[in-house]
Design a protein around this motif. Structure first.
Motif, PDB file in Angstrom:
ATOM      1  N   GLU B  20       0.849  -1.185   0.000  1.00  0.00           N
ATOM      2  CA  GLU B  20       0.000   0.000   0.000  1.00  0.00           C
ATOM      3  C   GLU B  20       0.888   1.238   0.000  1.00  0.00           C
ATOM      4  O   GLU B  20       1.633   1.488   0.947  1.00  0.00           O
ATOM      5  N   ILE B  22       0.916   5.483  -1.580  1.00  0.00           N
ATOM      6  CA  ILE B  22       0.082   6.540  -2.171  1.00  0.00           C
ATOM      7  C   ILE B  22       0.936   7.438  -3.042  1.00  0.00           C
ATOM      8  O   ILE B  22       1.994   7.919  -2.602  1.00  0.00           O
ATOM      9  N   ARG B 104      -3.958   8.950   3.179  1.00  0.00           N
ATOM     10  CA  ARG B 104      -4.731   7.869   2.551  1.00  0.00           C
ATOM     11  C   ARG B 104      -6.228   8.178   2.553  1.00  0.00           C
ATOM     12  O   ARG B 104      -6.907   7.946   1.550  1.00  0.00           O
ATOM     13  N   SER B 107      -7.063  10.437  -0.184  1.00  0.00           N
ATOM     14  CA  SER B 107      -6.584  10.065  -1.522  1.00  0.00           C
ATOM     15  C   SER B 107      -7.728   9.526  -2.387  1.00  0.00           C
ATOM     16  O   SER B 107      -8.831   9.275  -1.896  1.00  0.00           O
ATOM     17  N   ALA B 109      -8.712   6.623  -5.454  1.00  0.00           N
ATOM     18  CA  ALA B 109      -8.271   5.410  -6.159  1.00  0.00           C
ATOM     19  C   ALA B 109      -8.565   5.563  -7.647  1.00  0.00           C
ATOM     20  O   ALA B 109      -9.682   5.915  -8.029  1.00  0.00           O
ATOM     21  N   LYS B 118      -3.588   4.453  -5.554  1.00  0.00           N
ATOM     22  CA  LYS B 118      -4.114   5.545  -4.724  1.00  0.00           C
ATOM     23  C   LYS B 118      -3.308   6.813  -5.028  1.00  0.00           C
ATOM     24  O   LYS B 118      -2.069   6.792  -5.007  1.00  0.00           O
TER      25      LYS B 118
END
Lengths: 54, 156
Positions: B20, B22, B104, B107, B109, B118
Motif C-alpha cells: 500500500e 500513495i 490515505r 486520496s 483510487a 491511490k
C-alpha cells in the motif's frame, strides 16, 4: 504625419503575462476534460549524457 | 512520454505484493490535471518490516534495484532500473503531511489496467510542496494552485 504608438514595456509585459495565464488555464481545462487515468503524458525520459525529453 | 503502460504495471505489481503506497508529487499532480512533468514517480508508504519486504518484492518484479541515495539522512527508498528509465521514490515522511493515514483517507483510487493506484489529493500535494519549499517546488506551486481552482470550478 501619423506617429505609430509603441506600447510601453510594462504594458507589453502585462499583455504577455495575461496571454500566458490564459494559455495555462486552457491547458488545465483540456486536461481536466480527460479521465484521470488518461492524464498520463507527464513522464520525462533521461538522456544518457544529461538532459531529458518528454 | 506516456506513463500509462508503466502505471498499469506498477498498479499490477503493487496489487500482486499487496504494497500500500500513495502516489504523491508531480506525477500525482499531473493525474489531477496539472500540466507538469517529472522524471520519477513518488510514493509515500509506511516503513514497517513487512512493507520493506514487499518493496523488495516490488523491485524484483520490476527488474529494479533499491537504492538509499541520501542514506542515512532520509528515509527515501529509490527503486531504479536505468535501462528502462524507471525511477520510483518511496518516502516514509512527507513535509507538511502529518500522517500516512490522513493522506490515505483523502486520496483517490484510480484504475490503471485491472488494478487501482491511490493518488494523493491535490490539496495535500500543494501542502507538501509548500512545506518542502525547494526552488523546484515553488516553481510549480502556481500551476498546481491554478489547477486546484479549475478543479473546484468544474466540480460546481
Amino acid at each position: 504625419m501619423n506617429k505609430k504608438r509603441v506600447a510601453s514595456k510594462e504594458s507589453q509585459t502585462a499583455a504577455l503575462k495575461k496571454e500566458n495565464e490564459r494559455a495555462l488555464v486552457d491547458q488545465i481545462r483540456r486536461l481536466l476534460a480527460l479521465p484521470m487515468n488518461k492524464r498520463t503524458n507527464f513522464l520525462r525520459v533521461r538522456h544518457p549524457r544529461g538532459g531529458s525529453h518528454l | 512520454m506516456n506513463a500509462e503502460p508503466l502505471l498499469n504495471k506498477i498498479a499490477a505489481v503493487f496489487a500482486e505484493h499487496r504494497l500500500e503506497a500513495i502516489m504523491i508529487g508531480n506525477a500525482a499532480a499531473a493525474l489531477h490535471g496539472a500540466p507538469v512533468t517529472t522524471l520519477d514517480i513518488d510514493f509515500m508508504f509506511r516503513k514497517t518490516p513487512a512493507n520493506l519486504n514487499k518493496l523488495k518484492a516490488v523491485a524484483k518484479s520490476l527488474d529494479a534495484s533499491i537504492l538509499k541515495p541520501y542514506y542515512p539522512v532520509s528515509d527515501l527508498f529509490r527503486v531504479v532500473n536505468d535501462e528502462k528509465g524507471l525511477q520510483l521514490d518511496f518516502m516514509t515522511k512527507l513535509h507538511g503531511i502529518r500522517s500516512f493515514e490522513g493522506l490515505r483517507s483523502r486520496s483517490e483510487a484510480v484504475q490503471f489496467g485491472e488494478h487501482q493506484l491511490k493518488i494523493a489529493c491535490l490539496e495535500d500535494i500543494i501542502k507538501s510542496k509548500r512545506a518542502t519549499n525547494r526552488d523546484r517546488d515553488r516553481a510549480v506551486l502556481e500551476i498546481l494552485e491554478k489547477t486546484l481552482d479549475e478543479q473546484k470550478k468544474s466540480s460546481k
